[in-house]
Design a protein around this motif. Structure first.
Motif, PDB file in Angstrom:
ATOM      1  N   TRP A 139      -5.472   6.189   6.685  1.00 42.54           N
ATOM      2  CA  TRP A 139      -5.112   4.824   7.070  1.00 42.54           C
ATOM      3  C   TRP A 139      -5.366   4.586   8.553  1.00 42.54           C
ATOM      4  O   TRP A 139      -5.708   3.481   8.963  1.00 42.54           O
ATOM      5  N   GLU A 193      -6.334   6.808  -2.074  1.00 40.88           N
ATOM      6  CA  GLU A 193      -4.946   7.263  -2.156  1.00 40.88           C
ATOM      7  C   GLU A 193      -4.349   7.073  -3.544  1.00 40.88           C
ATOM      8  O   GLU A 193      -3.683   7.956  -4.076  1.00 40.88           O
ATOM      9  N   SER A 194      -4.565   5.885  -4.118  1.00 42.06           N
ATOM     10  CA  SER A 194      -3.804   5.494  -5.308  1.00 42.06           C
ATOM     11  C   SER A 194      -4.639   5.195  -6.540  1.00 42.06           C
ATOM     12  O   SER A 194      -4.091   4.958  -7.610  1.00 42.06           O
ATOM     13  N   SER A 204      -6.880   2.543   0.014  1.00 39.88           N
ATOM     14  CA  SER A 204      -5.961   2.452  -1.123  1.00 39.88           C
ATOM     15  C   SER A 204      -6.569   3.069  -2.374  1.00 39.88           C
ATOM     16  O   SER A 204      -5.894   3.768  -3.137  1.00 39.88           O
ATOM     17  N   PHE A 238       0.837  -1.201   0.000  1.00 41.46           N
ATOM     18  CA  PHE A 238       0.000   0.000   0.000  1.00 41.46           C
ATOM     19  C   PHE A 238       0.873   1.253   0.000  1.00 41.46           C
ATOM     20  O   PHE A 238       1.902   1.307   0.677  1.00 41.46           O
ATOM     21  N   THR A 247      -4.872  -0.258  -6.775  1.00 44.00           N
ATOM     22  CA  THR A 247      -5.548  -1.098  -5.781  1.00 44.00           C
ATOM     23  C   THR A 247      -5.862  -2.466  -6.359  1.00 44.00           C
ATOM     24  O   THR A 247      -5.751  -3.482  -5.675  1.00 44.00           O
TER      25      THR A 247
END
Length: 223
Positions: A25, A128-129, A125, A17, A134
């Motif tokens: 988180w 964030e990404s 995740s 992650f 993910t």
């Protein structure tokens, strides 16, 4: 802003992650039993959908099954038990933020809590990404389960047992339908059924072999 424990951050990064917004988180690892104003439930809601899409796409691309069979496989792969199994294999229990009573009651090892935490982490995740990153994490963490989705890499009876449990079905039932031939050359016909799903039969030189073949046929037809 909530700070993420250093040990938890190192653990998350070791799982693949990308951690930037620590508060996100921190929230993903926080159970409702703490005295904090936030918990993981909203992220769990999001992560459940992300996981479902990632696995559904994988099944579509890697299986020729009909819609009904795909749906059953999907349900098993994204079930609470499946999520908990992945979370447990990652060592998530020691990083869950729980109230004292919940921890004393064993919530850190609860299938429901571990499953929820896994989904919350996937939700974090995604925020964030994004989905692509993910999905890569999901396909890696679920690799063994995905490989076994068709039951081809496990003993057929074990695969069928896990499939039934993952789909919240009753355990498979094996019945000896017929025994024929002399003792030195006996033939056994066995039927395996799962309540409200279906049944298959197979014949072999031993009851065990017939059960195995019946389970294999069941997974081919319904799994």
């Amino acid at each position: 802003m909530s700070e993420l424990a250093t040990k938890a951050r190192e653990w998350l990064e070791a799982q693949g992650f990308a951690v930037r917004d620590e508060a996100l988180w921190h929230e993903a690892l926080t159970h409702g039993s703490t005295d904090e104003a936030i918990d993981y439930q909203r992220l769990e809601f999001l992560g459940d959908r992300v996981l479902g899409l990632a696995v559904a796409e994988w099944l579509y691309r890697n299986s020729n099954g009909a819609e009904g069979k795909l749906a059953l496989r999907l349900n098993a792969l994204v079930s609470k038990g499946s999520c908990a199994k992945v979370a447990r294999s990652m060592g998530a229990s020691e990083h869950i933020r729980l109230g004292k009573q919940a921890r004393d009651d064993g919530a850190a090892n609860s299938e429901n809590v571990l499953g929820d935490i896994m989904e919350a982490l996937l939700g974090a995740s995604f925020l964030e990404s994004g989905f692509d990153a993910t999905r890569e994490v999901i396909l890696r963490l679920w690799a063994d389960a995905l490989d076994a989705a068709s039951g081809e890499k496990k003993h057929p009876k074990s695969a069928l047992q896990e499939w039934a449990a993952g789909n919240q079905r009753r355990p498979p039932k094996y019945e000896l339908v017929e025994r024929s031939g002399p003792d030195h050359k006996a033939r056994f016909t066995v039927r395996v059924s799962v309540h409200k799903v279906g049944e298959t039969e197979a014949t072999a030189n031993s009851k065990q072999e017939a059960e195995t073949e019946a389970a294999r046929k069941f997974m081919e037809q319904y799994g």
